[in-house]
Scaffold this motif. Structure first.
Motif, PDB file in Angstrom:
ATOM      1  N   UNK A  78     -36.038  26.375  23.368  1.00  9.43           N
ATOM      2  CA  UNK A  78     -35.928  28.153  23.432  1.00  9.43           C
ATOM      3  C   UNK A  78     -36.484  28.630  22.047  1.00  9.43           C
ATOM      4  N   UNK A  79     -37.592  29.663  22.269  1.00 10.55           N
ATOM      5  CA  UNK A  79     -38.003  30.216  21.299  1.00 10.55           C
ATOM      6  C   UNK A  79     -38.217  31.885  21.906  1.00 10.55           C
ATOM      7  N   UNK A  80     -38.242  32.703  20.647  1.00 11.13           N
ATOM      8  CA  UNK A  80     -38.572  34.247  20.932  1.00 11.13           C
ATOM      9  C   UNK A  80     -40.089  34.584  21.207  1.00 11.13           C
ATOM     10  N   UNK A  81     -40.366  35.397  21.901  1.00  4.87           N
ATOM     11  CA  UNK A  81     -41.630  35.868  21.865  1.00  4.87           C
ATOM     12  C   UNK A  81     -42.181  36.093  20.509  1.00  4.87           C
ATOM     13  N   UNK A  82     -43.462  35.455  20.566  1.00  3.64           N
ATOM     14  CA  UNK A  82     -44.057  35.550  18.993  1.00  3.64           C
ATOM     15  C   UNK A  82     -44.038  34.372  18.355  1.00  3.64           C
ATOM     16  N   UNK A  83     -42.844  33.466  18.714  1.00  2.00           N
ATOM     17  CA  UNK A  83     -42.610  32.401  17.837  1.00  2.00           C
ATOM     18  C   UNK A  83     -43.628  31.107  18.275  1.00  2.00           C
ATOM     19  N   UNK A  84     -43.136  29.977  17.686  1.00  2.00           N
ATOM     20  CA  UNK A  84     -43.931  28.882  17.698  1.00  2.00           C
ATOM     21  C   UNK A  84     -42.802  27.496  17.799  1.00  2.00           C
ATOM     22  N   UNK A  85     -43.734  26.658  18.672  1.00  2.00           N
ATOM     23  CA  UNK A  85     -43.288  25.228  19.079  1.00  2.00           C
ATOM     24  C   UNK A  85     -44.215  24.257  18.688  1.00  2.00           C
ATOM     25  N   UNK A  86     -43.841  22.907  18.341  1.00  2.00           N
ATOM     26  CA  UNK A  86     -44.780  21.907  18.686  1.00  2.00           C
ATOM     27  C   UNK A  86     -44.184  20.959  19.445  1.00  2.00           C
ATOM     28  N   UNK A  87     -44.971  20.513  20.324  1.00  2.00           N
ATOM     29  CA  UNK A  87     -44.598  19.406  21.284  1.00  2.00           C
ATOM     30  C   UNK A  87     -45.309  18.007  20.990  1.00  2.00           C
ATOM     31  N   UNK A  88     -44.563  16.888  21.026  1.00  2.59           N
ATOM     32  CA  UNK A  88     -45.146  15.798  20.835  1.00  2.59           C
ATOM     33  C   UNK A  88     -45.203  14.816  22.046  1.00  2.59           C
ATOM     34  N   UNK A  89     -46.260  13.875  22.175  1.00  2.00           N
ATOM     35  CA  UNK A  89     -46.220  13.133  23.119  1.00  2.00           C
ATOM     36  C   UNK A  89     -46.621  11.643  22.947  1.00  2.00           C
ATOM     37  N   UNK A  90     -45.901  10.622  22.748  1.00  3.95           N
ATOM     38  CA  UNK A  90     -45.805   9.563  22.142  1.00  3.95           C
ATOM     39  C   UNK A  90     -46.525   8.755  23.483  1.00  3.95           C
ATOM     40  N   UNK A  91     -47.495   7.906  23.343  1.00  2.00           N
ATOM     41  CA  UNK A  91     -48.048   7.065  24.350  1.00  2.00           C
ATOM     42  C   UNK A  91     -47.953   5.462  23.941  1.00  2.00           C
ATOM     43  N   UNK A  92     -47.759   4.803  24.713  1.00  2.10           N
ATOM     44  CA  UNK A  92     -47.799   3.337  24.631  1.00  2.10           C
ATOM     45  C   UNK A  92     -48.178   2.662  25.772  1.00  2.10           C
ATOM     46  N   UNK A  93     -48.821   1.419  25.546  1.00  2.00           N
ATOM     47  CA  UNK A  93     -49.359   0.685  26.599  1.00  2.00           C
ATOM     48  C   UNK A  93     -50.650  -0.105  25.970  1.00  2.00           C
ATOM     49  N   UNK A  94     -51.141  -0.986  26.792  1.00  2.00           N
ATOM     50  CA  UNK A  94     -52.297  -1.966  26.185  1.00  2.00           C
ATOM     51  C   UNK A  94     -53.543  -1.224  26.042  1.00  2.00           C
ATOM     52  N   UNK A  95     -53.934  -0.137  26.858  1.00  2.00           N
ATOM     53  CA  UNK A  95     -55.288   0.458  26.446  1.00  2.00           C
ATOM     54  C   UNK A  95     -55.069   1.856  26.357  1.00  2.00           C
ATOM     55  N   UNK A  96     -54.133   2.440  25.776  1.00  3.85           N
ATOM     56  CA  UNK A  96     -53.567   3.660  25.546  1.00  3.85           C
ATOM     57  C   UNK A  96     -54.888   4.215  24.558  1.00  3.85           C
ATOM     58  N   UNK A  97     -55.503   3.672  23.570  1.00  6.65           N
ATOM     59  CA  UNK A  97     -56.588   4.230  22.776  1.00  6.65           C
ATOM     60  C   UNK A  97     -57.754   4.693  23.503  1.00  6.65           C
ATOM     61  N   UNK A  98     -58.055   4.093  24.824  1.00 10.55           N
ATOM     62  CA  UNK A  98     -59.023   4.350  25.592  1.00 10.55           C
ATOM     63  C   UNK A  98     -59.157   5.654  26.238  1.00 10.55           C
ATOM     64  N   UNK A  99     -57.783   6.359  26.357  1.00 11.69           N
ATOM     65  CA  UNK A  99     -57.424   7.343  27.101  1.00 11.69           C
ATOM     66  C   UNK A  99     -57.870   8.647  26.679  1.00 11.69           C
ATOM     67  N   UNK A 100     -58.161   9.622  27.516  1.00 10.88           N
ATOM     68  CA  UNK A 100     -57.907  11.080  26.978  1.00 10.88           C
ATOM     69  C   UNK A 100     -56.775  11.542  27.424  1.00 10.88           C
ATOM     70  N   UNK A 101     -56.047  12.364  26.601  1.00  8.04           N
ATOM     71  CA  UNK A 101     -54.822  12.731  26.975  1.00  8.04           C
ATOM     72  C   UNK A 101     -54.614  14.271  26.840  1.00  8.04           C
ATOM     73  N   UNK A 102     -53.696  14.780  27.436  1.00  3.22           N
ATOM     74  CA  UNK A 102     -53.445  16.574  27.645  1.00  3.22           C
ATOM     75  C   UNK A 102     -52.193  16.896  28.091  1.00  3.22           C
ATOM     76  N   UNK A 103     -52.196  18.253  28.359  1.00  2.00           N
ATOM     77  CA  UNK A 103     -50.934  18.843  28.594  1.00  2.00           C
ATOM     78  C   UNK A 103     -51.231  19.592  29.836  1.00  2.00           C
ATOM     79  N   UNK A 104     -50.151  19.600  30.783  1.00  2.00           N
ATOM     80  CA  UNK A 104     -50.219  20.479  31.715  1.00  2.00           C
ATOM     81  C   UNK A 104     -48.725  21.303  31.752  1.00  2.00           C
ATOM     82  N   UNK A 105     -48.736  22.394  32.336  1.00  2.00           N
ATOM     83  CA  UNK A 105     -47.310  23.167  32.521  1.00  2.00           C
ATOM     84  C   UNK A 105     -47.264  23.529  33.889  1.00  2.00           C
TER      85      UNK A 105
END
Length: 126
Positions: free
Chosen positions: A11-38
């Motif tokens: 929870x954050x107020x209007x004008x504030x900031x947050x940082x999301x993280x996504x940790x990936x694991x798997x054999x070929x993860x370095x070959x992937x493009x990654x992104x965010x949806x909402x």
């Protein structure tokens, strides 16, 4: 298979900031493009931003350009979404996503995504 685990919502107020993280694991993860949806209640899941783990190329939805920054830490196979100047309309569940390609130079549709995280809730109060 690629496994994606998000963290950093809250929870954050209007004008504030947050940082999301996504940790990936798997054999070929370095070959992937990654992104965010909402996805806000009653709406479709929408593309937010993407990054190539190999090339570092990025792409943003118009609604977040200039406010959100996607980045990566290759050594940790982790992608970040720095969200600044947050607005109430940014309130949603945020999902990490990955595609079986090094890069897609455009916004992604729901059907482009090969792997999803479980989501993390971001709430921006007015």
């Amino acid at each position: 298979q690629v496994q994606l685990v998000e963290s950093g919502g809250g929870l954050v107020q209007t004008g504030g900031s947050l940082r999301l993280s996504c940790a990936a694991s798997g054999r070929t993860v370095s070959r992937n493009a990654m992104g965010w949806f909402r996805q806000a209640p009653g709406t479709e899941r929408e593309f937010v931003a993407s990054i190539s783990l190999i090339y570092g190329s990025t792409y943003y939805a118009d609604s977040v350009k200039g406010r959100f920054t996607i980045s990566r830490d290759i050594a940790k196979n982790t992608v970040y979404l720095q969200m600044n100047s947050l607005k109430p309309e940014d309130t949603a569940n945020y999902y990490c996503a990955a595609v079986k390609a090094p890069w897609r130079a455009s916004g992604w549709s729901f059907y482009d995504v090969d792997f999803w995280g479980q989501g993390t809730l971001v709430t921006v109060s007015s």
